[in-house]
Design a protein around this motif. Sequence first.
Motif: not given
Length: 178
Positions: A84-88, A92-99, A149-150, A156-161
């Motif tokens: 996890q390099l930044d807050n985003m 994403l990691v916390s949401r994905f792992s809770s999912f 990781n991928s 992250r790319l999806s959220v940015n777009s």
Amino acid sequence: MSKFGTKEKKLTPYLKAVKSTLTAAICLRNFPSQVVERHNKPAVETQWARELLLAPVVIAKNDKEAVLIEGSINALRISIKIKQLDNMEGILVSRFSSFLQMRADDFVVLRRKAMPGYDISFLITHFHTETMWRDKLVDFIVTFIQEINSEISELRLSVNSRGRKVAEHFFLQFTQKK
């Protein structure tokens, strides 16, 4: 090319170390509880008898990405810290792992709650090694680490777009003349 049509990724030294450690630690056997009669709880979870526990092994790629492997005579707990390099990426990691953890019953070896300091944990017991192939369990964990990781990068790319599209739409109202 694999049978699924995608290129197989080469294992990095980090993943090779995880795979060889898991392969060595997955030699599990049936061992009933020494405390409670007719109980067969994973010793790595209960921590009742220290003599049944192996020394925990931490394999770290860096301080933000690591795997903790805790073994015992009848179970193996694998905890994964995802990069996890930044807050985003943290969100994403916390949401994905809770999912994933909400669907732990479908994954069989996934724990509902991760160990403190880690994002996702797996628990492999001797029951799993009796019904599943050990090599396939190890390959699943290594592939999971490789793919998570991928998957986070794609999210992250999806959220940015999406954010870019929203910003363009928002700023269009200021550039259009009435």
